[in-house]
Design an enzyme around this catalytic site. Structure first.
Site, PDB file in Angstrom:
ATOM      1  N   MET A 127       0.847  -1.207   0.000  1.00 51.91           N
ATOM      2  CA  MET A 127       0.000   0.000   0.000  1.00 51.91           C
ATOM      3  C   MET A 127       0.878   1.251   0.000  1.00 51.91           C
ATOM      4  O   MET A 127       0.770   2.108  -0.860  1.00 51.91           O
ATOM      5  CB  MET A 127      -0.862   0.038   1.272  1.00 51.91           C
ATOM      6  CG  MET A 127      -1.949  -0.966   1.322  1.00 51.91           C
ATOM      7  SD  MET A 127      -3.048  -0.676   2.734  1.00 51.91           S
ATOM      8  CE  MET A 127      -2.313  -1.704   3.956  1.00 51.91           C
ATOM      9  N   SER A 134      -0.417   7.455   5.427  1.00 53.95           N
ATOM     10  CA  SER A 134      -1.753   7.566   6.053  1.00 53.95           C
ATOM     11  C   SER A 134      -2.799   7.947   5.011  1.00 53.95           C
ATOM     12  O   SER A 134      -3.923   7.449   5.030  1.00 53.95           O
ATOM     13  CB  SER A 134      -1.741   8.637   7.144  1.00 53.95           C
ATOM     14  OG  SER A 134      -0.783   8.336   8.113  1.00 53.95           O
ATOM     15  N   GLU A 246      -7.258  -6.605  10.707  1.00 57.20           N
ATOM     16  CA  GLU A 246      -5.825  -6.301  10.702  1.00 57.20           C
ATOM     17  C   GLU A 246      -5.412  -5.582  11.975  1.00 57.20           C
ATOM     18  O   GLU A 246      -4.358  -5.850  12.544  1.00 57.20           O
ATOM     19  CB  GLU A 246      -5.491  -5.399   9.511  1.00 57.20           C
ATOM     20  CG  GLU A 246      -5.812  -6.066   8.205  1.00 57.20           C
ATOM     21  CD  GLU A 246      -5.707  -5.095   7.034  1.00 57.20           C
ATOM     22  OE1 GLU A 246      -6.339  -5.368   6.020  1.00 57.20           O
ATOM     23  OE2 GLU A 246      -5.010  -4.077   7.140  1.00 57.20           O
ATOM     24  N   GLY A 368      -1.878   1.533  10.179  1.00 55.53           N
ATOM     25  CA  GLY A 368      -2.610   2.781  10.444  1.00 55.53           C
ATOM     26  C   GLY A 368      -2.012   3.377  11.703  1.00 55.53           C
ATOM     27  O   GLY A 368      -1.931   2.693  12.733  1.00 55.53           O
ATOM     28  N   ASN A 370      -1.339   5.475  15.175  1.00 56.76           N
ATOM     29  CA  ASN A 370      -2.248   5.594  16.324  1.00 56.76           C
ATOM     30  C   ASN A 370      -3.047   6.897  16.284  1.00 56.76           C
ATOM     31  O   ASN A 370      -4.155   6.960  16.821  1.00 56.76           O
ATOM     32  CB  ASN A 370      -1.460   5.427  17.632  1.00 56.76           C
ATOM     33  CG  ASN A 370      -1.112   3.957  17.863  1.00 56.76           C
ATOM     34  OD1 ASN A 370      -1.427   3.107  17.021  1.00 56.76           O
ATOM     35  ND2 ASN A 370      -0.494   3.657  18.981  1.00 56.76           N
TER      36      ASN A 370
HETATM   37  C1  FAD Z   1       8.424  -1.656   9.856  1.00 56.71           C
HETATM   38  C2  FAD Z   1       7.289  -1.188   8.988  1.00 56.71           C
HETATM   39  C3  FAD Z   1       6.510  -2.120   8.319  1.00 56.71           C
HETATM   40  C4  FAD Z   1       5.483  -1.703   7.472  1.00 56.71           C
HETATM   41  N1  FAD Z   1       4.792  -2.628   6.725  1.00 56.71           N
HETATM   42  C5  FAD Z   1       3.974  -2.186   5.740  1.00 56.71           C
HETATM   43  C6  FAD Z   1       3.398  -3.123   4.807  1.00 56.71           C
HETATM   44  O1  FAD Z   1       3.589  -4.339   4.907  1.00 56.71           O
HETATM   45  N2  FAD Z   1       2.635  -2.636   3.795  1.00 56.71           N
HETATM   46  C7  FAD Z   1       2.401  -1.282   3.641  1.00 56.71           C
HETATM   47  O2  FAD Z   1       1.718  -0.928   2.711  1.00 56.71           O
HETATM   48  N3  FAD Z   1       2.900  -0.389   4.518  1.00 56.71           N
HETATM   49  C8  FAD Z   1       3.692  -0.809   5.554  1.00 56.71           C
HETATM   50  N4  FAD Z   1       4.235   0.101   6.419  1.00 56.71           N
HETATM   51  C9  FAD Z   1       3.939   1.515   6.260  1.00 56.71           C
HETATM   52  C10 FAD Z   1       3.062   2.080   7.369  1.00 56.71           C
HETATM   53  O3  FAD Z   1       1.770   1.556   7.315  1.00 56.71           O
HETATM   54  C11 FAD Z   1       3.108   3.614   7.240  1.00 56.71           C
HETATM   55  O4  FAD Z   1       4.418   4.019   7.609  1.00 56.71           O
HETATM   56  C12 FAD Z   1       2.056   4.310   8.054  1.00 56.71           C
HETATM   57  O5  FAD Z   1       0.777   4.051   7.547  1.00 56.71           O
HETATM   58  C13 FAD Z   1       2.281   5.817   8.138  1.00 56.71           C
HETATM   59  O6  FAD Z   1       2.478   6.373   6.875  1.00 56.71           O
HETATM   60  P1  FAD Z   1       3.728   7.369   6.638  1.00 56.71           P
HETATM   61  O7  FAD Z   1       4.940   6.649   7.099  1.00 56.71           O
HETATM   62  O8  FAD Z   1       3.679   7.843   5.247  1.00 56.71           O
HETATM   63  O9  FAD Z   1       3.484   8.565   7.646  1.00 56.71           O
HETATM   64  P2  FAD Z   1       2.547   9.849   7.373  1.00 56.71           P
HETATM   65  O10 FAD Z   1       1.249   9.417   6.848  1.00 56.71           O
HETATM   66  O11 FAD Z   1       3.331  10.838   6.600  1.00 56.71           O
HETATM   67  O12 FAD Z   1       2.363  10.384   8.859  1.00 56.71           O
HETATM   68  C14 FAD Z   1       3.347  11.156   9.552  1.00 56.71           C
HETATM   69  C15 FAD Z   1       2.733  11.603  10.885  1.00 56.71           C
HETATM   70  O13 FAD Z   1       1.595  12.418  10.634  1.00 56.71           O
HETATM   71  C16 FAD Z   1       0.468  11.896  11.305  1.00 56.71           C
HETATM   72  N5  FAD Z   1      -0.743  12.103  10.525  1.00 56.71           N
HETATM   73  C17 FAD Z   1      -0.955  11.842   9.212  1.00 56.71           C
HETATM   74  N6  FAD Z   1      -2.219  12.123   8.884  1.00 56.71           N
HETATM   75  C18 FAD Z   1      -2.828  12.569  10.009  1.00 56.71           C
HETATM   76  C19 FAD Z   1      -4.132  13.010  10.334  1.00 56.71           C
HETATM   77  N7  FAD Z   1      -5.118  13.023   9.419  1.00 56.71           N
HETATM   78  N8  FAD Z   1      -4.394  13.414  11.594  1.00 56.71           N
HETATM   79  C20 FAD Z   1      -3.430  13.386  12.534  1.00 56.71           C
HETATM   80  N9  FAD Z   1      -2.174  12.979  12.298  1.00 56.71           N
HETATM   81  C21 FAD Z   1      -1.879  12.564  11.053  1.00 56.71           C
HETATM   82  C22 FAD Z   1       0.754  10.423  11.457  1.00 56.71           C
HETATM   83  O14 FAD Z   1      -0.019   9.847  12.495  1.00 56.71           O
HETATM   84  C23 FAD Z   1       2.236  10.439  11.746  1.00 56.71           C
HETATM   85  O15 FAD Z   1       2.448  10.702  13.106  1.00 56.71           O
HETATM   86  C24 FAD Z   1       5.222  -0.311   7.327  1.00 56.71           C
HETATM   87  C25 FAD Z   1       5.978   0.617   8.039  1.00 56.71           C
HETATM   88  C26 FAD Z   1       7.021   0.207   8.833  1.00 56.71           C
HETATM   89  C27 FAD Z   1       7.853   1.249   9.518  1.00 56.71           C
END
Ligand code: FAD
Length: 381
Positions: A127, A134, A246, A368, A370
Site C-alpha cells: 500500500m 496515512s 488487521e 494505520g 495511532n
Molecule cells: C516496519 C514497517 C513495516 C510496514 N509494513 C507495511 C506493509 O507491509 N505494507 C504497507 O503498505 N505499509 C507498511 N508500512 C507503512 C506504514 O503503514 C506507514 O508508515 C504508516 O501508515 C504511516 O504512513 P507514513 O509513514 O507515510 O506517515 P505519514 O502518513 O506521513 O504520517 C506522519 C505523521 O503524521 C500523522 N498524521 C498523518 N495524517 C494525520 C491526520 N489526518 N491526523 C493526525 N495525524 C496525522 C501520522 O499519524 C504520523 O504521526 C510499514 C511501516 C514500517 C515502519
C-alpha cells in the site's frame, strides 16, 4: 501469580498452542540471531510452518487452509510475540490471504490460497508509497489496462515480507482521475517478473529479522485476471472492510508482547542482586511490576473481548482502532519500564526486553498510525 486463561481457549486450542510453542522453540528461536543479522528469515521456515498447518489456520480446508477459526491464528501471533520473534511476518501473510478469501474470485482463491497455506508463497501487502502513507488516496502506482494485461509503474516502501514475498497484494490506481473509486488491488506474482525489483533491506531501529523492503515496478505486465475480485475501482472498499481484522492482529501481538516482557522481567528481578537483596525486594521494583502486571491484564481482557467479537463477526472499526492504539501505546510504555528494571542489561540486544523495546516502537506507526486510529474512533461518535 495465578495463571490467566483466556475465555476463548479450550482443550483443542491448548494442544495447538503447545505444538506451536514447540515449533517456535525448536525451529525459530535458535535461528533468530542469524535471521536478525541476515535481515530475513528465509523460505525454509515458511514451508515448515505450512507443512505443520500453522499458516492460514483459519482459511477453509477447500482452499488448503487448516479450517480453524481466528483463535488458531491468535495462538500463533501470541506465541511468536511472547518470545519476541518479529521477523516472521505471519500477520501480513494472513491479511494477504484474507483479501483473497473475502474479495477474490473463485479462480483466484483456488489458485493462490493453497500456495499461501503451504508457505510456498509468502504474502505481502503493497500500500504505502514514498509520498503516501496515512493518506492512501494519494498513491501514484499506476496500473493501465492494455489488452489482456495491466501495465504497472510505480514503487512501494516499507513493505513487510518484501524480500521473501512471492505474492504481493498491490494497491494501484486503475483510474488516475478518481480518488478512492480509481483504486484497485492487483495480485502480483513476483517470481521472474520482468520490470520488478526489490530494493535493499531497509535499515530499521528494530525488527531486524524482518525483510521490510522497497518494491519497484517498471513497466511490469500483470495479466488482467489478477485484478482482485475482477472489477476495477473496488480496492478502497476491499481494504476498508478488512481493517478491523488487521488492527486486532496488531493489538493481539502487543498484548502478548507485554505478557512475554512481564514474565522475563519478573524472572530477572527475582534473580538479580544489588545491595545484598534481589531487585524484587526493592519497593520500586515491586510497584513497577505491579503496574505492568495490571496494564497487561487490562490489555488481555480487552483484547480477549475483541477476539470474541471478531469470532462473532461483530468487531467494529472503532473498537478495533481502540484496541490497536491503546495496546501498542501500552506495550511501548511497559517495555520502557522492563528495560529500566533490567539496568544496563536491558539495553543489550541479547536480552529479550531490549529487542522487544526496539520492536515495540513501530506498531504505533504501522497498520494505520495511532493518530489515525483516534480519528476513526472520533468519527464514530
Ligand atoms: C516496519 C514497517 C513495516 C510496514 N509494513 C507495511 C506493509 O507491509 N505494507 C504497507 O503498505 N505499509 C507498511 N508500512 C507503512 C506504514 O503503514 C506507514 O508508515 C504508516 O501508515 C504511516 O504512513 P507514513 O509513514 O507515510 O506517515 P505519514 O502518513 O506521513 O504520517 C506522519 C505523521 O503524521 C500523522 N498524521 C498523518 N495524517 C494525520 C491526520 N489526518 N491526523 C493526525 N495525524 C496525522 C501520522 O499519524 C504520523 O504521526 C510499514 C511501516 C514500517 C515502519
Amino acid at each position: 501469580m495465578k495463571e490467566f486463561v483466556s475465555s476463548w481457549m479450550d482443550e483443542e486450542l491448548a494442544m495447538h498452542r503447545q505444538a506451536v510453542a514447540r515449533f517456535i522453540e525448536t525451529d525459530m528461536l535458535p535461528n533468530d540471531a542469524r535471521w536478525r543479522a541476515e535481515h530475513n528469515v528465509g523460505h525454509a521456515i515458511w514451508r515448515k510452518a505450512g507443512e505443520l498447518g500453522f499458516l492460514c489456520a483459519d482459511i477453509p480446508t477447500q482452499y488448503g487452509g487448516a479450517g480453524g477459526d481466528f483463535r488458531h491464528e491468535v495462538v500463533l501471533y501470541e506465541e511468536l510475540a511472547r518470545r519476541g520473534i518479529t521477523g516472521f511476518g505471519q500477520g501480513v501473510h494472513s491479511i494477504a490471504a484474507h483479501y483473497l478469501l473475502n474479495h477474490g474470485t473463485e479462480a483466484q482463491k483456488a489458485k493462490y490460497l493453497p500456495q499461501l497455506a503451504s508457505g510456498e508463497l509468502v504474502g505481502a501487502i503493497g500500500m504505502t508509497e514514498p509520498g503516501a502513507g496515512s493518506d492512501l488516496q494519494g498513491i501514484r502506482t499506476r496500473a493501465q489496462r492494455s489488452g489482456a494485461e495491466y501495465l504497472v509503474n510505480g514503487s512501494k516502501i516499507f513493505i513487510t515480507n518484501g524480500y521473501l514475498a512471492g505474492l504481493v497484494m498491490l494497491v494501484v490506481k486503475t483510474d488516475a482521475t478518481q480518488g478512492a473509486k480509481g483504486t484497485s488491488i492487483l495480485i502480483v506474482e513476483t517470481k521472474d517478473l520482468a520490470g520488478f525489483r526489490v530494493g535493499r533491506f531497509l535499515d530499521k531501529i528494530g525488527m531486524h529479522a524482518q525483510d521490510t523492503s522497497e518494491l519497484f515496478f517498471d513497466g511490469v505486465r500483470v495479466p488482467a485476471d489478477r485484478l482482485l475480485g475482477g472489477t476495477e475501482g473496488r480496492g478502497f472498499a476491499q481494504l476498508m472492510s478488512d481493517l478491523p481484522y488487521e488492527r486486532l492482529i496488531v493489538a493481539v501481538q502487543a498484548a502478548a508482547t507485554m505478557e512475554g516482557a512481564l514474565e522475563a522481567t519478573l524472572a530477572y528481578a527475582k534473580s538479580r542482586k544489588a545491595f545484598g537483596k534481589t531487585l524484587m525486594e526493592f519497593q520500586n521494583t515491586r510497584f513497577k511490576l505491579a503496574e505492568i502486571a495490571t496494564i497487561t491484564r487490562v490489555a488481555r481482557t480487552f483484547i480477549d473481548s475483541c477476539i470474541q467479537q471478531q469470532l462473532q463477526g461483530a468487531l467494529d472499526d472503532a473498537t478495533a482502532s481502540m484496541a490497536k492504539w491503546w495496546a501498542t501505546d501500552m506495550a511501548h510504555e511497559v517495555l520502557d519500564e522492563c528495560v529500566q528494571l533490567h539496568g544496563g542489561y536491558g539495553y543489550m540486544s541479547e536480552y529479550l526486553v531490549a529487542r522487544m523495546y526496539a520492536d515495540a516502537r513501530v506498531p504505533r506507526i504501522y497498520g494505520g498510525t495511532n493518530e489515525i486510529m483516534k480519528e476513526l474512533i472520533a468519527r464514530s461518535f
